[in-house]
Design a protein around this motif. Structure first.
Motif, PDB file in Angstrom:
ATOM      1  N   THR A   1      -7.694   0.530  19.277  1.00 50.01           N
ATOM      2  CA  THR A   1      -7.158  -0.909  19.878  1.00 50.01           C
ATOM      3  C   THR A   1      -7.143  -1.684  18.655  1.00 50.01           C
ATOM      4  OG1 THR A   1      -9.357  -1.546  20.424  1.00 50.01           O
ATOM      5  CG2 THR A   1      -7.979  -0.732  22.109  1.00 50.01           C
ATOM      6  N   ARG A   2      -7.449  -1.386  17.462  1.00 50.84           N
ATOM      7  CA  ARG A   2      -7.658  -2.231  16.362  1.00 50.84           C
ATOM      8  C   ARG A   2      -6.103  -2.686  15.889  1.00 50.84           C
ATOM      9  NH1 ARG A   2     -12.923  -2.908  14.435  1.00 50.84           N
ATOM     10  NH2 ARG A   2     -12.101  -4.426  12.997  1.00 50.84           N
ATOM     11  N   ASP A   3      -5.991  -3.603  15.350  1.00 53.81           N
ATOM     12  CA  ASP A   3      -4.646  -4.166  14.469  1.00 53.81           C
ATOM     13  C   ASP A   3      -4.338  -3.390  13.402  1.00 53.81           C
ATOM     14  OD1 ASP A   3      -2.533  -6.108  14.290  1.00 53.81           O
ATOM     15  OD2 ASP A   3      -3.468  -6.302  12.268  1.00 53.81           O
ATOM     16  N   LEU A   4      -3.299  -2.856  13.024  1.00 58.66           N
ATOM     17  CA  LEU A   4      -2.821  -1.912  11.879  1.00 58.66           C
ATOM     18  C   LEU A   4      -3.438  -2.575  10.539  1.00 58.66           C
ATOM     19  CD1 LEU A   4      -1.851   0.614  10.713  1.00 58.66           C
ATOM     20  CD2 LEU A   4       0.447  -0.437  11.014  1.00 58.66           C
ATOM     21  N   LEU A   5      -3.029  -3.928  10.346  1.00 61.81           N
ATOM     22  CA  LEU A   5      -3.195  -4.928   9.079  1.00 61.81           C
ATOM     23  C   LEU A   5      -4.722  -4.588   8.825  1.00 61.81           C
ATOM     24  CD1 LEU A   5      -2.595  -6.444   6.888  1.00 61.81           C
ATOM     25  CD2 LEU A   5      -2.907  -8.323   8.228  1.00 61.81           C
ATOM     26  N   THR A   6      -5.758  -4.773   9.847  1.00 61.41           N
ATOM     27  CA  THR A   6      -6.895  -4.743   9.715  1.00 61.41           C
ATOM     28  C   THR A   6      -7.650  -3.510   9.344  1.00 61.41           C
ATOM     29  OG1 THR A   6      -7.258  -6.465  11.667  1.00 61.41           O
ATOM     30  CG2 THR A   6      -9.277  -5.071  11.034  1.00 61.41           C
ATOM     31  N   ALA A   7      -7.013  -2.572   9.977  1.00 65.59           N
ATOM     32  CA  ALA A   7      -7.322  -0.992   9.468  1.00 65.59           C
ATOM     33  C   ALA A   7      -7.001  -0.714   8.141  1.00 65.59           C
ATOM     34  CB  ALA A   7      -6.826  -0.087  10.523  1.00 65.59           C
ATOM     35  N   ILE A   8      -5.826  -1.442   7.662  1.00 68.48           N
ATOM     36  CA  ILE A   8      -5.261  -0.959   6.259  1.00 68.48           C
ATOM     37  C   ILE A   8      -5.969  -1.787   5.320  1.00 68.48           C
ATOM     38  CG2 ILE A   8      -3.392  -1.371   5.000  1.00 68.48           C
ATOM     39  CD1 ILE A   8      -1.565  -0.724   7.345  1.00 68.48           C
TER      40      ILE A   8
ATOM     41  N   PHE B   1      -9.141  -2.344   5.310  1.00 65.97           N
ATOM     42  CA  PHE B   1     -10.710  -1.818   4.669  1.00 65.97           C
ATOM     43  C   PHE B   1     -10.657  -0.912   3.720  1.00 65.97           C
ATOM     44  CE2 PHE B   1     -11.736  -2.594   9.299  1.00 65.97           C
ATOM     45  CZ  PHE B   1     -12.824  -3.252   9.260  1.00 65.97           C
ATOM     46  N   SER B   2     -11.597  -0.894   2.840  1.00 58.89           N
ATOM     47  CA  SER B   2     -11.591   0.088   1.845  1.00 58.89           C
ATOM     48  C   SER B   2     -11.809   1.572   2.295  1.00 58.89           C
ATOM     49  CB  SER B   2     -13.159  -0.100   0.990  1.00 58.89           C
ATOM     50  OG  SER B   2     -14.212  -0.063   1.923  1.00 58.89           O
ATOM     51  N   GLU B   3     -11.617   2.494   1.581  1.00 63.26           N
ATOM     52  CA  GLU B   3     -11.697   3.819   2.288  1.00 63.26           C
ATOM     53  C   GLU B   3     -12.850   4.182   2.739  1.00 63.26           C
ATOM     54  OE1 GLU B   3      -9.716   7.728   2.754  1.00 63.26           O
ATOM     55  OE2 GLU B   3      -9.139   5.729   2.431  1.00 63.26           O
ATOM     56  N   LYS B   4     -14.049   3.828   2.196  1.00 64.42           N
ATOM     57  CA  LYS B   4     -15.257   4.195   2.593  1.00 64.42           C
ATOM     58  C   LYS B   4     -15.531   3.449   4.014  1.00 64.42           C
ATOM     59  CE  LYS B   4     -20.157   3.851   1.236  1.00 64.42           C
ATOM     60  NZ  LYS B   4     -20.649   3.241   2.457  1.00 64.42           N
TER      61      LYS B   4
ATOM     62  N   ARG C   1      -3.693   6.268   7.897  1.00 61.87           N
ATOM     63  CA  ARG C   1      -4.337   5.368   8.828  1.00 61.87           C
ATOM     64  C   ARG C   1      -3.773   4.961  10.280  1.00 61.87           C
ATOM     65  NH1 ARG C   1      -7.815   1.404   5.130  1.00 61.87           N
ATOM     66  NH2 ARG C   1      -8.511   2.866   3.402  1.00 61.87           N
ATOM     67  N   HIS C   2      -2.483   5.263  10.228  1.00 63.09           N
ATOM     68  CA  HIS C   2      -1.751   4.811  11.403  1.00 63.09           C
ATOM     69  C   HIS C   2      -1.790   6.166  12.315  1.00 63.09           C
ATOM     70  CE1 HIS C   2       1.494   4.203  14.234  1.00 63.09           C
ATOM     71  NE2 HIS C   2       2.102   5.292  13.775  1.00 63.09           N
ATOM     72  N   LEU C   3      -1.820   7.080  11.895  1.00 56.43           N
ATOM     73  CA  LEU C   3      -1.892   8.332  12.576  1.00 56.43           C
ATOM     74  C   LEU C   3      -3.444   8.164  13.255  1.00 56.43           C
ATOM     75  CD1 LEU C   3      -0.041  10.873  10.673  1.00 56.43           C
ATOM     76  CD2 LEU C   3       0.669   9.802  12.697  1.00 56.43           C
ATOM     77  N   VAL C   4      -4.371   8.103  12.386  1.00 50.93           N
ATOM     78  CA  VAL C   4      -5.816   7.905  12.940  1.00 50.93           C
ATOM     79  C   VAL C   4      -5.811   6.801  14.207  1.00 50.93           C
ATOM     80  CG1 VAL C   4      -8.027   7.028  12.433  1.00 50.93           C
ATOM     81  CG2 VAL C   4      -7.001   8.536  11.071  1.00 50.93           C
TER      82      VAL C   4
ATOM     83  N   TYR D   1       0.817  -1.242   0.067  1.00 50.53           N
ATOM     84  CA  TYR D   1      -0.044  -0.002  -0.094  1.00 50.53           C
ATOM     85  C   TYR D   1       0.851   1.181   0.050  1.00 50.53           C
ATOM     86  CZ  TYR D   1      -3.870  -3.286   0.962  1.00 50.53           C
ATOM     87  OH  TYR D   1      -4.576  -4.191   0.937  1.00 50.53           O
ATOM     88  N   SER D   2       0.270   2.413  -0.323  1.00 43.34           N
ATOM     89  CA  SER D   2       0.816   3.544  -0.368  1.00 43.34           C
ATOM     90  C   SER D   2       1.160   4.143   1.000  1.00 43.34           C
ATOM     91  CB  SER D   2       0.195   4.702  -1.040  1.00 43.34           C
ATOM     92  OG  SER D   2       0.566   6.125  -1.061  1.00 43.34           O
ATOM     93  N   LEU D   3       2.596   4.487   0.822  1.00 45.32           N
ATOM     94  CA  LEU D   3       2.841   4.903   2.395  1.00 45.32           C
ATOM     95  C   LEU D   3       2.350   6.229   2.648  1.00 45.32           C
ATOM     96  CD1 LEU D   3       4.979   4.520   4.824  1.00 45.32           C
ATOM     97  CD2 LEU D   3       6.582   5.863   3.472  1.00 45.32           C
TER      98      LEU D   3
END
Length: 384
Positions: free
Chosen positions: A341-348, A350-353, A325-328, A316-318
Motif C-alpha cells: 500500500t506504500r506510495d511508489l515514490l516513497t519506496a523508490i 529509500f536506500s537499497e539497504k 521496486r515496482h514489482l515488489v 533513477y535507473s529504470l
C-alpha cells in the motif's frame, strides 16, 4: 628461447632498473614492435631507450609507455629522466605515485632537478606537507612541480577546502586550478558564484564533481544567465546543480529537452517548474525519458500530474531500481500485505539497504523467494 635471446641483444639500450616494475615480456613486446616492422616503413623518431625506460623505471604499461614516449623524443640519453626518477624516489614517493605522475605528465621527466624540482619541493615542505602528502599531491597533479609559482594557488585552495584530501581531489580532477590565473579567472569566478548566493562549501563541492571554476569568466556568466532564464531562484538549493548542468550543455540541448517534454504532454510551465526539483532532466537522453514516462504511465498507471509534481522519479535507473521496486510493491499488494500500500515514490527514495529491510525481508515467509528474485531483478537479468 633463441628468438628471445637474439631480440634481447638487438636492443640498443637496456634501461637502468631503478625499480623492478616491468617483466621481460615488455622487453620482448617492444623489440618485436621495433624490429618486426616492414623495412619500407619510416622508423620512429623516438629513441628506443625511452620506451624501455618508461616500462622498466617508471612502471608504465606498454600502451602508456608508447604514448608517453611521444613527448620525450628529444632525449639523447637516459641521464635526465633517470635523475628525475631518482629524485622522486628519494622524496619517498611510492612506485605507484611515480607511475601515476609520469603517466599523467610525461614532461615531468624533462624538469631539471636542481633548478626546478628541488626548489618546488622545498617550498611545499615549508607549507607543511608531509612526505606522504607530497606523494598524494604530486600524483594528483604533477604540474605542481612544473608551473612557475604554485605556492600562492595552493595556499589559496588550501584555505578554501576543508582538508588536504579535498585539495588533492580537486586539483587532480581539474589541472587548471593550478595553472589558471587567480586574479583573472579563479577569484572573479568565485566572486560571481558568491553573488549567486552559493556559499563557499557548496562551491567547493561543485569543484569536486566537475571542472568549472577555472574556466573563462564569460562562460560562467553565460551559464548563470541561462540558469536564471530557466526560472530557478538563486537562493534555491538546486541552483548550483542547475548551474553546473547548463554550463556543460548548449542552449539547443535545453530547447530540445523542452520540445521532448512537450511531446509527452508536459506544458512549458510544468517543465520549468520541474527544474528546481530535478535539474538532471536536462541531461537525460530522449530514449531514457520516453522509456521512463511509458513505464510510469502505462505500467504503473501514474497520472501525468503525479510525475510532473515528482520529477525526481525520472532520475533513477529504470532497470535496476524502478522496475524491481515496482514489482515488489505490486507483488505485496497482490498478496494483500501492508508493504504493497506504500506510495511508489516513497519506496523508490529509500536506500537499497532500507528498502530491503522494509519491503522485502519482513515478507520472506509470505512470499518465498522474494528476496532472491529482487536481487536478480536489480541486476537487470530477469523480472521478479
Amino acid at each position: 628461447m633463441l628468438l628471445q635471446r637474439r631480440l634481447f641483444y638487438l636492443l640498443p639500450y637496456s634501461a637502468p632498473r631503478i625499480t623492478t616494475l616491468a617483466p621481460f615480456s615488455h622487453h620482448l613486446l617492444i623489440s618485436i614492435l621495433r624490429f618486426s616492422a616492414p623495412t619500407t616503413q619510416t622508423p620512429s623518431p623516438t629513441p628506443p631507450f625511452i620506451v624501455e625506460f618508461l616500462l622498466n623505471s617508471c612502471g608504465l604499461s606498454s600502451s602508456k609507455a608508447i604514448e608517453a614516449s611521444k613527448h620525450l623524443a628529444h632525449f639523447k640519453s637516459p641521464a635526465q629522466p633517470t635523475s628525475v626518477i631518482q629524485f622522486l624516489q628519494q622524496l619517498g614517493l611510492s612506485d605507484s605515485h611515480i607511475r601515476i605522475s609520469i603517466s599523467k605528465c610525461p614532461r615531468l621527466l624533462c624538469a631539471n632537478v636542481e633548478k626546478t624540482l628541488r626548489p618546488k619541493i622545498r617550498s611545499l615542505r615549508e607549507m607543511g606537507f608531509s612526505e606522504a602528502e607530497l606523494g598524494q599531491l604530486i600524483s594528483a597533479n604533477p604540474n605542481v612541480l612544473r608551473v612557475r609559482n604554485p605556492r600562492p594557488k595552493i595556499e589559496f585552495w588550501r584555505d578554501f577546502f576543508s582538508s588536504n584530501e579535498e585539495l588533492f581531489k580537486a586539483i587532480g580532477r581539474d589541472a587548471y586550478l593550478l595553472s589558471s590565473s587567480l586574479s583573472k579567472r579563479i577569484i572573479p569566478n568565485i566572486s560571481l558564484l558568491r553573488e549567486c548566493c552559493i556559499p563557499d562549501h557548496r562551491i567547493a563541492k561543485m569543484m569536486l564533481s566537475t571542472r568549472f571554476v577555472a574556466r573563462k569568466p564569460s562562460l560562467i556568466q553565460a551559464a548563470v544567465k541561462r540558469a536564471d532564464e530557466l526560472g530557478v531562484p538563486r537562493s534555491s538549493g538546486s541552483f548550483p546543480h542547475l548551474l553546473q548542468t547548463v554550463f556543460n550543455i548548449s542552449q539547443s540541448t535545453v530547447d530540445a529537452k523542452l520540445k521532448l517534454f512537450k511531446s509527452l504532454g508536459w506544458s512549458e510551465a510544468e517543465f520549468l517548474s520541474a527544474m528546481p526539483k530535478n535539474p538532471v532532466l536536462l541531461r537525460l537522453s530522449e530514449k531514457n525519458v520516453r522509456d521512463k514516462m511509458d513505464f510510469f504511465m502505462k505500467e504503473v498507471g501514474c497520472e501525468l500530474g503525479y510525475i510532473v509534481r515528482r520529477p525526481v522519479l525520472l532520475s533513477y535507473s529504470l532497470e535496476r531500481r524502478l522496475i524491481p521496486r515496482h514489482l515488489v510493491l505490486r507483488t505485496l499488494k497482490h498478496e494483500g500485505l501492508p508493504g504493497g500500500t506504500r506510495d511508489l515514490l516513497t519506496a523508490i527514495l529509500f536506500s537499497e539497504k532500507s528498502f530491503i529491510e522494509k519491503f522485502v525481508l519482513p515478507y520472506r515467509e509470505n512470499v518465498p523467494g522474494l528476496h532472491e528474485a529482487y536481487v536478480v531483478a536489480c541486476a537487470g537479468k530477469a523480472p521478479i
